[in-house]
Structure formats: structure tokens, C-alpha cells
Design a protein around this motif. Sequence first.
Motif, PDB file in Angstrom:
ATOM      1  N   ASN A 637       0.810  -1.235   0.000  1.00 51.17           N
ATOM      2  CA  ASN A 637       0.000   0.000   0.000  1.00 51.17           C
ATOM      3  C   ASN A 637       0.837   1.276   0.000  1.00 51.17           C
ATOM      4  OD1 ASN A 637      -1.879  -1.999   0.423  1.00 51.17           O
ATOM      5  ND2 ASN A 637      -2.760  -1.144   2.275  1.00 51.17           N
ATOM      6  N   PHE A 638       2.166   1.171  -0.076  1.00 58.44           N
ATOM      7  CA  PHE A 638       3.031   2.346  -0.034  1.00 58.44           C
ATOM      8  C   PHE A 638       3.667   2.610  -1.395  1.00 58.44           C
ATOM      9  CE2 PHE A 638       3.711   0.682   4.467  1.00 58.44           C
ATOM     10  CZ  PHE A 638       2.724   1.500   5.002  1.00 58.44           C
ATOM     11  N   ILE A 639       4.012   3.880  -1.597  1.00 55.36           N
ATOM     12  CA  ILE A 639       4.828   4.280  -2.748  1.00 55.36           C
ATOM     13  C   ILE A 639       6.152   4.788  -2.203  1.00 55.36           C
ATOM     14  CG2 ILE A 639       5.040   5.777  -4.763  1.00 55.36           C
ATOM     15  CD1 ILE A 639       1.977   5.963  -4.803  1.00 55.36           C
ATOM     16  N   TYR A 640       7.231   4.142  -2.558  1.00 54.32           N
ATOM     17  CA  TYR A 640       8.558   4.518  -2.078  1.00 54.32           C
ATOM     18  C   TYR A 640       9.220   5.430  -3.110  1.00 54.32           C
ATOM     19  CZ  TYR A 640       7.712   0.565   1.039  1.00 54.32           C
ATOM     20  OH  TYR A 640       7.172  -0.293   1.965  1.00 54.32           O
ATOM     21  N   ILE A 641       9.740   6.550  -2.629  1.00 55.20           N
ATOM     22  CA  ILE A 641      10.353   7.533  -3.518  1.00 55.20           C
ATOM     23  C   ILE A 641      11.865   7.539  -3.296  1.00 55.20           C
ATOM     24  CG2 ILE A 641      10.376   9.923  -4.275  1.00 55.20           C
ATOM     25  CD1 ILE A 641       7.701   8.535  -4.707  1.00 55.20           C
ATOM     26  N   TYR A 642      12.610   7.450  -4.403  1.00 52.24           N
ATOM     27  CA  TYR A 642      14.073   7.479  -4.344  1.00 52.24           C
ATOM     28  C   TYR A 642      14.601   8.632  -5.196  1.00 52.24           C
ATOM     29  CZ  TYR A 642      14.376   2.952  -2.041  1.00 52.24           C
ATOM     30  OH  TYR A 642      14.292   1.928  -1.128  1.00 52.24           O
ATOM     31  N   SER A 643      15.611   9.289  -4.682  1.00 49.20           N
ATOM     32  CA  SER A 643      16.331  10.275  -5.496  1.00 49.20           C
ATOM     33  C   SER A 643      17.374   9.526  -6.317  1.00 49.20           C
ATOM     34  CB  SER A 643      16.997  11.337  -4.614  1.00 49.20           C
ATOM     35  OG  SER A 643      17.902  10.733  -3.710  1.00 49.20           O
ATOM     36  N   VAL A 644      17.538   9.943  -7.562  1.00 47.55           N
ATOM     37  CA  VAL A 644      18.397   9.235  -8.513  1.00 47.55           C
ATOM     38  C   VAL A 644      19.560  10.136  -8.898  1.00 47.55           C
ATOM     39  CG1 VAL A 644      18.480   8.037 -10.733  1.00 47.55           C
ATOM     40  CG2 VAL A 644      16.363   8.038  -9.396  1.00 47.55           C
ATOM     41  N   THR A 645      20.762   9.613  -8.800  1.00 49.40           N
ATOM     42  CA  THR A 645      21.969  10.375  -9.158  1.00 49.40           C
ATOM     43  C   THR A 645      22.890   9.501  -9.992  1.00 49.40           C
ATOM     44  OG1 THR A 645      22.966   9.728  -7.036  1.00 49.40           O
ATOM     45  CG2 THR A 645      21.870  11.881  -7.131  1.00 49.40           C
ATOM     46  N   ASP A 646      23.963  10.097 -10.472  1.00 49.90           N
ATOM     47  CA  ASP A 646      24.992   9.394 -11.271  1.00 49.90           C
ATOM     48  C   ASP A 646      24.384   8.705 -12.493  1.00 49.90           C
ATOM     49  OD1 ASP A 646      26.781  10.218  -9.365  1.00 49.90           O
ATOM     50  OD2 ASP A 646      26.879   8.293  -8.334  1.00 49.90           O
ATOM     51  N   GLY A 647      23.474   9.414 -13.163  1.00 51.49           N
ATOM     52  CA  GLY A 647      22.903   8.875 -14.399  1.00 51.49           C
ATOM     53  C   GLY A 647      22.120   7.600 -14.219  1.00 51.49           C
ATOM     54  N   GLY A 648      21.481   7.457 -13.052  1.00 49.12           N
ATOM     55  CA  GLY A 648      20.676   6.277 -12.797  1.00 49.12           C
ATOM     56  C   GLY A 648      21.437   5.148 -12.135  1.00 49.12           C
ATOM     57  N   GLN A 649      22.675   5.430 -11.726  1.00 53.70           N
ATOM     58  CA  GLN A 649      23.490   4.387 -11.098  1.00 53.70           C
ATOM     59  C   GLN A 649      23.328   4.331  -9.579  1.00 53.70           C
ATOM     60  OE1 GLN A 649      25.815   2.369 -12.959  1.00 53.70           O
ATOM     61  NE2 GLN A 649      24.902   3.223 -14.807  1.00 53.70           N
ATOM     62  N   ARG A 650      22.857   5.426  -8.986  1.00 53.78           N
ATOM     63  CA  ARG A 650      22.802   5.494  -7.524  1.00 53.78           C
ATOM     64  C   ARG A 650      21.413   5.937  -7.069  1.00 53.78           C
ATOM     65  NH1 ARG A 650      27.028   8.866  -3.612  1.00 53.78           N
ATOM     66  NH2 ARG A 650      26.168   8.144  -1.624  1.00 53.78           N
ATOM     67  N   TYR A 651      20.905   5.300  -5.993  1.00 53.37           N
ATOM     68  CA  TYR A 651      19.549   5.549  -5.504  1.00 53.37           C
ATOM     69  C   TYR A 651      19.567   5.739  -3.985  1.00 53.37           C
ATOM     70  CZ  TYR A 651      18.249   4.003 -10.140  1.00 53.37           C
ATOM     71  OH  TYR A 651      18.129   3.895 -11.502  1.00 53.37           O
ATOM     72  N   THR A 652      18.885   6.795  -3.543  1.00 53.05           N
ATOM     73  CA  THR A 652      18.826   7.119  -2.118  1.00 53.05           C
ATOM     74  C   THR A 652      17.368   7.355  -1.734  1.00 53.05           C
ATOM     75  OG1 THR A 652      20.977   8.211  -2.291  1.00 53.05           O
ATOM     76  CG2 THR A 652      19.671   8.625  -0.297  1.00 53.05           C
ATOM     77  N   ARG A 653      16.938   6.700  -0.645  1.00 54.55           N
ATOM     78  CA  ARG A 653      15.544   6.862  -0.220  1.00 54.55           C
ATOM     79  C   ARG A 653      15.251   8.323   0.105  1.00 54.55           C
ATOM     80  NH1 ARG A 653      11.528   4.183   2.945  1.00 54.55           N
ATOM     81  NH2 ARG A 653      12.210   2.168   2.125  1.00 54.55           N
ATOM     82  N   PHE A 654      14.204   8.857  -0.547  1.00 52.42           N
ATOM     83  CA  PHE A 654      13.802  10.249  -0.353  1.00 52.42           C
ATOM     84  C   PHE A 654      12.586  10.343   0.575  1.00 52.42           C
ATOM     85  CE2 PHE A 654      11.152  13.875  -1.647  1.00 52.42           C
ATOM     86  CZ  PHE A 654      12.053  14.924  -1.511  1.00 52.42           C
ATOM     87  N   GLY A 655      11.663   9.411   0.443  1.00 57.16           N
ATOM     88  CA  GLY A 655      10.458   9.449   1.265  1.00 57.16           C
ATOM     89  C   GLY A 655       9.529   8.309   0.925  1.00 57.16           C
ATOM     90  N   LYS A 656       8.370   8.327   1.558  1.00 57.29           N
ATOM     91  CA  LYS A 656       7.378   7.278   1.362  1.00 57.29           C
ATOM     92  C   LYS A 656       5.985   7.896   1.374  1.00 57.29           C
ATOM     93  CE  LYS A 656       6.602   4.250   4.678  1.00 57.29           C
ATOM     94  NZ  LYS A 656       6.761   3.060   5.569  1.00 57.29           N
ATOM     95  N   CYS A 657       5.190   7.552   0.363  1.00 56.44           N
ATOM     96  CA  CYS A 657       3.818   8.054   0.265  1.00 56.44           C
ATOM     97  C   CYS A 657       2.888   7.071   0.968  1.00 56.44           C
ATOM     98  CB  CYS A 657       3.403   8.220  -1.191  1.00 56.44           C
ATOM     99  SG  CYS A 657       4.418   9.385  -2.134  1.00 56.44           S
ATOM    100  N   THR A 658       2.262   7.539   2.039  1.00 54.33           N
ATOM    101  CA  THR A 658       1.405   6.697   2.870  1.00 54.33           C
ATOM    102  C   THR A 658      -0.009   7.247   2.873  1.00 54.33           C
ATOM    103  OG1 THR A 658       3.289   6.217   4.300  1.00 54.33           O
ATOM    104  CG2 THR A 658       1.104   5.723   5.174  1.00 54.33           C
TER     105      THR A 658
END
Length: 838
Positions: A637-658
Motif C-alpha cells: 500500500n506504499f509508494i517509495y520515492i528514491y532520489s536518482v543520481t549518477d545517471g541512474g546508477q545510484r539511488y537514495t531513499r527520499f520518502g514514502k507516500c502513505t
Amino acid sequence: MDGSSNSLDDMSAESSTEFPDRLSLMEVRLQAQEDEITLLKSSLADALRKLRIHDQQIPMLKQQLIVVNPAAARVLNQSCYVDGLSKCRLSTSSPDATHHAPNRVRRNSEKLTKDPQDKTKQRLSKKAASSTNLLTRSPSLESRAKDLISSAGSQGSRRGTQSQSIKMFIRGRPITMYIPSNIPKYEELKMDLPSQKLELDWVYGYRGRDCRANFYFLPSGEAVYFIACVVVLYHISNQTQRHYRKHTDCVRCLAIHPDKVRVASGQTAGVDKDGKPLQPFVHIWDSKTLVTLQQIGLGTFERGVGSVAFSNADAGTFLCVIDDSNEHMLSLWDWNKNTKHAEVKSTNEAVLAVDFNPVDTNNIITCGKSHVYFWTMSAGTLTKKQGIFGKYKKPKFILCFVFSLTGDVLTGDSEGNILTWGKSAADIKTLGKGAKETFQIMKQTRAHEGSVFTMCVLQGGAILSGGGKDRKIIRWSADLAPERECEISEKFGAVRTIADVDGEELLVGTTRNAILRGTFSDGFVAIVQGHVDEMWGLATHPSQNIFLTCGNDRQVCLWNAEDHKLDWSTILEESGLCADFCPNGAVVSVGLSTGRWVVLDLQTKEMVSDLTDGNEQLSVMRYSPDGCFLAVGSHDNFIYIYSVTDGGQRYTRFGKCTGHSSFITHLDWSKDGKYIMSNSGDYEILYWDVAGGCKLLRNRFESKDREWASYTCVLGFHVMGVWLEGSDGTDINALCRSHSESMVAVADDFCKVHLFQYPCPKPKAPSYKYEGHGSHVTNVRFTYNDSHLLSMGGKDTCILQWRVKRAGTGNDKDLLPSSSSVCPNSVYTDNGIQRHIP
């Protein structure tokens, strides 16, 4: 040989004919139960949410009474402030607001209680405006308010024009759609057919997993085979395809006429959209012109057609058909006259093959589970004699047979043996004067480890056999002395069928849905490949004509839509259910069945990221238009949001839609990359402010004019017209708006692909409807330049590539205008496509 070594071969041999209808019925029931559970959960969550909202609205209703009845105001004020506690609060004026009033309003309300006589008129006018806007949000609340107001001798308030909306209902649940500002007169909107049409361009895949008699080579240089509802004629040298598309459900078997031009193809029964069984039949058609010459057995066969064969000695006058009923009825037809000459119960066991004796039309052989039968036609009656195994071990399955040039019958079985059968004189000494001649084993030849899945006789009399477990192709002399052999790659599976091209070159169909081309000397390469289990994930590249698919077989496949080839594939540890390309086109993310998701580099095929969100399956992956964010929709039931860097090579959790009360099904980003629109399993439409911290936008009215970078959400104002009347919410599996924003393609649960104009906000919108899939269509996507549409079947493991053309150009018989509503004005064109003029 131990029995365990043959278990997989036995299961494969029996799976296509033993329990198809029972399995299908169980799947339908299971799906219905899952749908009911989902609806019950969503209804409970909805009821709890409404109770909370109504608890908050009771004070608002009291305020409304205060507005229209000053006498009631004094009574309510006294009751609201008993014990010095304020229980009446004002609401914001937004149509979807569910928050309490701000502190400033509460302070004003407190001032009102201190001096009610001085400021009553001023405060009541503000309350009236607030209450009027509040009531536009909820019809049930408005009805309750009107009842209260009417009892007080007042008139109800009218809805404001700023909150104009319409409602659609799915399984009785109302879904509110707010009309955008650029549509001032919704009632006057006219829905037209789209200005484009679709034309079948290419079929990816081959059904070798669970079907026999599925692949032949024609003198025209074409390999003829089938998948889903399409019979494909693939020219192996020119690498072009033609398609026979007259079948209404999955094709199950093929037979080639002695003239090597005419083809017989039989199909399964299937069900219509209401679950009622459809009647199976056999089509006889011309492989040069693709014209249907005859339809055989409509209303005669049950469940499906399992095997077909043309007679040979009389130039192909007769056709033998075995259906999939419990008794596996064997019927003999003069196909040109469409008359049935004989019909008899065959056996309650699975029947895997049938053929005529090439020199005697009155002799027919069938084989299958634990049997081989020799049939004789005499005076319009078919009689059978069972093959006697005698001193030889009786195999669990007789999988295939051929007639040698010397007239012998050779069978291949699940024990790995080739048995040579002959006719023996009547044993009068043992059985008495009434004894009759019998068919017995004359010779046993050890051929393969595991089952012998197929055999093929070459022009000179040599014989080819294909193995199951050992994956070997062996060439035998006419007297069954081994001459040459080779082994195909494990990734292609076992040998399902063999076709001779020129005595040296061979075509090989495999159990992992591949067709190979090659020789004993040079080996074999795949010319046709496909998935082997249900598919769901489909993504198209942002700047090239390539696309990616994934499914329950754990394969991830990258296809070239221009060359119609598989560029590469890889095997994951888990099933892939969804995918999306990064906007830079360098990487692709794939969501798996366990909450895990991986990012693959398109050039190196290597995994550059491996992350997990929750422990339930992922249903959607979607990059923001600028590639700065990745949204991951899950069944938790959640949407997880990640910030994307290095041309799609690196992903960092930004937040979660609840905020969703059921699993996420679809989502899209706004064009500015700040907002998300999402759908869930309980038919919710929610909006999220990602840039503002993944906050739920409670006022959905404010999102009515927002522009979306893509449109794959199946619920929304702009696609409301694609839904059938009375839909249960699962009838549409996916949709996709074209990049030109002029059309929207829809994948439905009834094996159809629809093409509507975009936007499509009114019910009963006309559409073009296209057939070809033999299972629920799980996904659709346009290529980056809208030149093609890809559609993906679920369990038919078929990918169809459609060319997009302007309506009125090319062959208009490919058009299939229809309507979302049921309409009696339907006809069928020569291509087997339903056409409806709304």
C-alpha cells in the motif's frame, strides 16, 4: 531407469490435455475469491474512513442549522459549549478538505461565544459560505444537510460551479472525477474514434511448452507455427512474417495437407467475458492467400481440439479430429463437403497424437497415456485394436509415432525407447478360433535418456528423434542404427518437434518456446524466442525502438522492435513484475515479486543497484520525467520515492507516500516532476506532493488541471470513457497514452486491445478493438515515437507488436471499431475482427 528421471517429461506430456479445463475453472474461482477479499478489505477501510469523516462533519451540520435557523443557533451554542469545551469547528472551503479549521478560525469562534449578540450576523455569513462549499464534497452529507434544513423550514444550498464533478461507479463504489477548467461544457463533449489505427506487425513467441503438432516447414520457405490465437508463417530466409488470424481463442494444433499448401488448425473452446464457454472448431485455410476454406465441427467438439490430421492416400480428402472431451471423441470428416463420416469415443486417457496410414486412408493410429490404438474404418464405423506390449515394459506415455518408408509404425515413449510395431497373425492355439490379428512390438531400440518427444522421417528414409531430458537430436538409419547426434543448449529446454528443411538443415522447436535453426555440423541458433510463463512487466525505451519484458519465468528480455529480435536476456532470482527505463536510456529498473528491485545497465547487462522495499510484490516502477526520482509502487500500500543520481546508477531513499488503503496498481508523474497520481486495488485515486515531502494532497479538486508526463493510471477523468458499463474494476489491466497525447491504448481482461482517442472522459466512447491474444492482456506501451504499440498477453506468453497508422490508410479490414458499451450492431470482417459503428 528410475521413475523420477521421467517425472518432468511425464508431467509435460500430460499437462496440455489432462486437466486444462479443471485448472482454468479453479483459476477463475480463485481469482474471484481474491477479488472479493480485496473488495471486502477496501469496503471496510472505506467505511472506517467515512465514519471518521462523518464524525468530523456532525459539527458542520449543526453550524449549517445555525445559519438557517437563528433560534436553533442559541440552543446549539449552549449544547456545544457544555463544560466549557468547544465541540463545533469550522471546515475549510475546499471540496475535498477533511482537516479541522485553522487556529485563527477557532479563536474567532471563541470570540463569538463570549459575545454572541454583537457578532452573530458577521460570523453566520462566513459559516454559511464555509458550509456551502463543504457540502459540495459529499452527496450523502449534502442529502443529510438538506433533510435537516428542510425540517427547519429552510431551503438547501446549491453546489458551487468551482467544484463541478462527475461520478463513475465500479462495483457500486462511487469514484469522483473533477472536470478540468478547460472543459466548460462537459455534456457537449463528443467522443470520436481515434485518427489512428493498429495493424499487426510482428508476433514474438512460439507455443512449444505444452503443445505438440505445433510446427512445420512449408515449401514456400516459411515455418508455420502458432502462439495465442495467431498462426504465424515466418520466412526463415527473408525474416518476414504473415499471420492467419481467424481463430477466436488459443490455437492448439496444426496439420499440413499433402499438397503442402492447405493447413488445418484447431483451437480451444475458451470462454466469453461472462464466463460462458465458447465452441471450439477447426479451420482449413490456404497458406498462400490466408483465405479460410472451411470451418469444421462448430458445435460438435467439446473443450477444445487436441489433435488433427489429413489423410494422405486419397490426396487429403479426409480430416481426423480428436477433441478434449472426457472421452476424447475421434471424428472423421470429409472436410471439403463439411460432412462427418464417423465418430467414436476414443479413450478417457490423454491422447497426444493422431495420423492416417500414408498408404491406407482406412487405417488410423492414435497414442497417448498408456496406449497406442490401431483404428480401422469399415462401412462407416471405426473400430480399434490396442497395441500389445507383451514382454516389454509398458510405458506411461506413448508420446509420438511415425510411419517408416517400409510401412512399419515407430513409436517414441516416456521410457526413452523407440518401439517398432508389426501386425501378427491370429493366435488360434491360445485364443481359439475367434482370435483376431494383433499389433505387437517387433523391436525395441534404446534411444534417449528420458522421453522421446518427437520423431521425423527424412526423404531418404532416415529418422530423426528428439529427446526430453537429454535434449539430444539423433539421426538414425532406416533400420534404426544411430548415425549422428547433437545436443541443444540447456537454456532452450527439451526438443519438442523437428522439421526438415533440405535434408541437412533442420528447424527445432523446444519446450522453452524457442525455434532453432542449424545442422549437426554447425550446431543450432535461435530464430524465434519467447517467455515461458505469465508476463506482466513491459517498458519501452525513451529514445530507441527497443523494449523490455519480464515475467514469472524470471527472464528479463530486451527486444529490438525494428529488427524483431531478442537483443539479450538474463535470468533473475525472482519473478519480474514491472519495469521502467530511466529517461537517459542507460539503465532500466525491474520490480520483483518479493519487494526487491534491481537496476540493470543496458550495455553491460550487469546489475548496478539492488534494493528492497517491504516484503510484498512490487506492481509499478516509474521514473520522474527529469530522471531525478524513482517511484516504486508496492502491494504493501506504499509508494517509495528514491532520489536518482549518477545517471541512474545510484539511488537514495527520499520518502514514502502513505495513505492508500489497498495495494498500488498504477502511478504517473506530473510534467514538472513534483507530483504523483496513483491508483490502488480498491479503486482510489490519490495525488501526492513529492517535492513537498511526499504529502498526500487531500484536496483532489486542486489537481484537476495538472498535466501528466505519462498516463498509465486506469482511473482518472481523462480515461473514464474506456470502462465498460458494469465493470468490476479488474476488467482493465493497463492502459497507456501515446506520447502525442492523441490516443490511449487499453489492455483488457478479455484478450482484447482497444484504441481510444485521448482524452476519453465520457462513457460509451467508441474505439477500435483488436484480437490476437489468447489470455488476459496484461500490459500495453507505445514506443518512444508512437510508431508502434506493444501488447503483452499473460499466460499466452505472447507479445504482439502493432504498427500505428492513420485511420483510412492501408487495409481498413484491420480496423475494429467498437464501443465500451454492449452494442448489437456488430459484424465480423474478413480478418476475424469485430467492427462496431457507434
